[in-house]
Design a protein around this motif. Structure first.
Motif, PDB file in Angstrom:
ATOM      1  N   ASP A 276     -11.939   4.682  -9.015  1.00  0.00           N
ATOM      2  CA  ASP A 276     -10.732   4.026  -9.797  1.00  0.00           C
ATOM      3  C   ASP A 276     -10.149   4.859 -10.597  1.00  0.00           C
ATOM      4  O   ASP A 276      -9.507   4.624 -11.755  1.00  0.00           O
ATOM      5  CB  ASP A 276     -11.253   2.742 -10.323  1.00  0.00           C
ATOM      6  CG  ASP A 276     -11.389   1.633  -9.310  1.00  0.00           C
ATOM      7  OD1 ASP A 276     -11.062   1.774  -8.201  1.00  0.00           O
ATOM      8  OD2 ASP A 276     -11.972   0.519  -9.539  1.00  0.00           O
ATOM      9  N   ALA A 277     -10.174   6.548 -10.372  1.00  0.00           N
ATOM     10  CA  ALA A 277      -9.928   7.241 -11.445  1.00  0.00           C
ATOM     11  C   ALA A 277      -8.284   7.539 -11.177  1.00  0.00           C
ATOM     12  O   ALA A 277      -7.344   7.943 -12.157  1.00  0.00           O
ATOM     13  CB  ALA A 277     -10.766   8.684 -11.448  1.00  0.00           C
ATOM     14  N   VAL A 278      -7.981   7.723  -9.859  1.00  0.00           N
ATOM     15  CA  VAL A 278      -6.544   8.036  -9.592  1.00  0.00           C
ATOM     16  C   VAL A 278      -6.302   6.642  -8.592  1.00  0.00           C
ATOM     17  O   VAL A 278      -6.905   6.023  -7.928  1.00  0.00           O
ATOM     18  CB  VAL A 278      -6.568   9.235  -8.620  1.00  0.00           C
ATOM     19  CG1 VAL A 278      -6.920  10.484  -9.390  1.00  0.00           C
ATOM     20  CG2 VAL A 278      -7.628   9.317  -7.326  1.00  0.00           C
ATOM     21  N   TYR A 279      -4.729   6.865  -8.529  1.00  0.00           N
ATOM     22  CA  TYR A 279      -4.416   5.518  -7.929  1.00  0.00           C
ATOM     23  C   TYR A 279      -2.849   6.145  -7.136  1.00  0.00           C
ATOM     24  O   TYR A 279      -2.489   7.001  -7.717  1.00  0.00           O
ATOM     25  CB  TYR A 279      -3.999   4.260  -8.927  1.00  0.00           C
ATOM     26  CG  TYR A 279      -2.889   4.732  -9.578  1.00  0.00           C
ATOM     27  CD1 TYR A 279      -1.664   4.201  -9.526  1.00  0.00           C
ATOM     28  CD2 TYR A 279      -3.172   5.218 -10.895  1.00  0.00           C
ATOM     29  CE1 TYR A 279      -0.583   4.488 -10.252  1.00  0.00           C
ATOM     30  CE2 TYR A 279      -1.939   5.545 -11.849  1.00  0.00           C
ATOM     31  CZ  TYR A 279      -0.868   5.256 -11.364  1.00  0.00           C
ATOM     32  OH  TYR A 279       0.256   5.415 -12.302  1.00  0.00           O
ATOM     33  N   PHE A 280      -2.638   5.226  -6.073  1.00  0.00           N
ATOM     34  CA  PHE A 280      -1.456   5.492  -5.554  1.00  0.00           C
ATOM     35  C   PHE A 280      -0.777   3.877  -5.255  1.00  0.00           C
ATOM     36  O   PHE A 280      -1.473   2.865  -4.698  1.00  0.00           O
ATOM     37  CB  PHE A 280      -1.573   6.166  -4.136  1.00  0.00           C
ATOM     38  CG  PHE A 280      -0.171   6.249  -3.486  1.00  0.00           C
ATOM     39  CD1 PHE A 280       0.533   7.391  -3.919  1.00  0.00           C
ATOM     40  CD2 PHE A 280       0.171   5.578  -2.520  1.00  0.00           C
ATOM     41  CE1 PHE A 280       1.854   7.576  -3.177  1.00  0.00           C
ATOM     42  CE2 PHE A 280       1.595   5.846  -1.933  1.00  0.00           C
ATOM     43  CZ  PHE A 280       2.479   6.670  -2.223  1.00  0.00           C
ATOM     44  N   GLU A 281       0.461   3.950  -5.697  1.00  0.00           N
ATOM     45  CA  GLU A 281       0.959   2.437  -5.642  1.00  0.00           C
ATOM     46  C   GLU A 281       2.308   2.415  -5.023  1.00  0.00           C
ATOM     47  O   GLU A 281       3.255   2.969  -5.411  1.00  0.00           O
ATOM     48  CB  GLU A 281       1.046   1.692  -7.037  1.00  0.00           C
ATOM     49  CG  GLU A 281       1.290   0.236  -7.111  1.00  0.00           C
ATOM     50  CD  GLU A 281       1.219  -0.223  -8.475  1.00  0.00           C
ATOM     51  OE1 GLU A 281       1.334  -1.342  -8.893  1.00  0.00           O
ATOM     52  OE2 GLU A 281       1.056   0.625  -9.545  1.00  0.00           O
ATOM     53  N   VAL A 282       2.603   1.446  -4.205  1.00  0.00           N
ATOM     54  CA  VAL A 282       3.916   1.356  -3.502  1.00  0.00           C
ATOM     55  C   VAL A 282       4.299  -0.237  -4.062  1.00  0.00           C
ATOM     56  O   VAL A 282       3.578  -1.176  -3.989  1.00  0.00           O
ATOM     57  CB  VAL A 282       3.772   1.297  -2.038  1.00  0.00           C
ATOM     58  CG1 VAL A 282       5.161   1.032  -1.222  1.00  0.00           C
ATOM     59  CG2 VAL A 282       3.383   2.605  -1.475  1.00  0.00           C
ATOM     60  N   THR A 283       5.417  -0.235  -4.734  1.00  0.00           N
ATOM     61  CA  THR A 283       6.179  -1.277  -5.126  1.00  0.00           C
ATOM     62  C   THR A 283       7.582  -1.450  -4.639  1.00  0.00           C
ATOM     63  O   THR A 283       8.116  -0.724  -4.038  1.00  0.00           O
ATOM     64  CB  THR A 283       6.269  -1.320  -6.498  1.00  0.00           C
ATOM     65  OG1 THR A 283       6.845  -0.135  -7.063  1.00  0.00           O
ATOM     66  CG2 THR A 283       4.778  -1.434  -7.188  1.00  0.00           C
ATOM     67  N   GLU A 284       7.969  -3.022  -4.504  1.00  0.00           N
ATOM     68  CA  GLU A 284       9.309  -2.739  -4.139  1.00  0.00           C
ATOM     69  C   GLU A 284      10.172  -2.777  -5.129  1.00  0.00           C
ATOM     70  O   GLU A 284      10.298  -3.055  -6.338  1.00  0.00           O
ATOM     71  CB  GLU A 284       9.609  -4.637  -3.728  1.00  0.00           C
ATOM     72  CG  GLU A 284       9.462  -4.918  -2.298  1.00  0.00           C
ATOM     73  CD  GLU A 284       9.560  -6.102  -1.957  1.00  0.00           C
ATOM     74  OE1 GLU A 284      10.884  -6.684  -2.212  1.00  0.00           O
ATOM     75  OE2 GLU A 284       8.780  -6.700  -1.377  1.00  0.00           O
ATOM     76  N   ALA A 285      11.105  -1.662  -5.084  1.00  0.00           N
ATOM     77  CA  ALA A 285      12.044  -1.462  -5.836  1.00  0.00           C
ATOM     78  C   ALA A 285      13.463  -2.424  -5.792  1.00  0.00           C
ATOM     79  O   ALA A 285      13.953  -3.014  -7.035  1.00  0.00           O
ATOM     80  CB  ALA A 285      12.560  -0.009  -5.859  1.00  0.00           C
ATOM     81  N   SER A 286      13.873  -2.642  -4.549  1.00  0.00           N
ATOM     82  CA  SER A 286      14.950  -3.614  -4.267  1.00  0.00           C
ATOM     83  C   SER A 286      14.691  -4.335  -3.272  1.00  0.00           C
ATOM     84  O   SER A 286      13.508  -4.232  -2.344  1.00  0.00           O
ATOM     85  CB  SER A 286      16.299  -2.946  -4.587  1.00  0.00           C
ATOM     86  OG  SER A 286      16.466  -2.032  -3.444  1.00  0.00           O
ATOM     87  N   ALA A 287      15.792  -5.091  -2.358  1.00  0.00           N
ATOM     88  CA  ALA A 287      15.458  -5.797  -1.373  1.00  0.00           C
ATOM     89  C   ALA A 287      15.184  -5.066  -0.298  1.00  0.00           C
ATOM     90  O   ALA A 287      14.195  -5.294   0.639  1.00  0.00           O
ATOM     91  CB  ALA A 287      16.860  -6.565  -1.147  1.00  0.00           C
ATOM     92  N   ASN A 288      15.667  -3.674  -0.116  1.00  0.00           N
ATOM     93  CA  ASN A 288      15.680  -2.783   1.067  1.00  0.00           C
ATOM     94  C   ASN A 288      14.861  -1.431   0.821  1.00  0.00           C
ATOM     95  O   ASN A 288      14.821  -0.877   1.790  1.00  0.00           O
ATOM     96  CB  ASN A 288      16.947  -2.427   1.903  1.00  0.00           C
ATOM     97  CG  ASN A 288      17.677  -3.733   2.280  1.00  0.00           C
ATOM     98  OD1 ASN A 288      16.838  -4.754   2.804  1.00  0.00           O
ATOM     99  ND2 ASN A 288      19.009  -3.887   2.487  1.00  0.00           N
TER     100      ASN A 288
END
Length: 106
Positions: A46-58
């Motif tokens: 758990d030292a490094v991470y990669f995160e994908v999140t929703e920025a807008s609808a598309n």
């Protein structure tokens, strides 16, 4: 002088190996995500991470980084200690070899 060289080589090598492991882990995390669904993946204890999140609808947004320096410091210390130990053992073996060769030539 020899001890200083062992310490310097161990710390330098451990730094390079730790940085390489961090970069490789981040790259593997980046390429292990599929699709556009929001996801958070971690590596190296758990030292490094990669995160994908929703920025807008598309669209989605991706962030990556270092979450904690303690696991990285532990990895650095373990690698540095291992490299120093290997150098000390090799130096002792070379010294013993020289002693045996000197005794043989007498």
């Amino acid at each position: 002088m020899k001890k200083f060289r062992i310490i310097l080589v161990s710390l330098g090598s451990a730094l390079v190996i730790t940085l390489a492991a961090t970069v490789v882990s981040l790259m593997l995390l980046m390429f292990s995500t599929t699709g556009d669904e929001p996801v958070r993946k971690t590596a190296l204890f758990d030292a490094v991470y990669f995160e994908v999140t929703e920025a807008s609808a598309n669209s989605t947004s991706a962030t990556m980084g270092v979450d904690g320096f303690v696991p990285l410091a532990v990895i650095f210390a373990v690698v540095a200690a291992f490299i120093a130990l290997v150098q000390i053992i090799l130096d002792a073996l070379q010294t013993r070899r020289r002693q045996l060769l000197a005794q043989r030539s007498e």
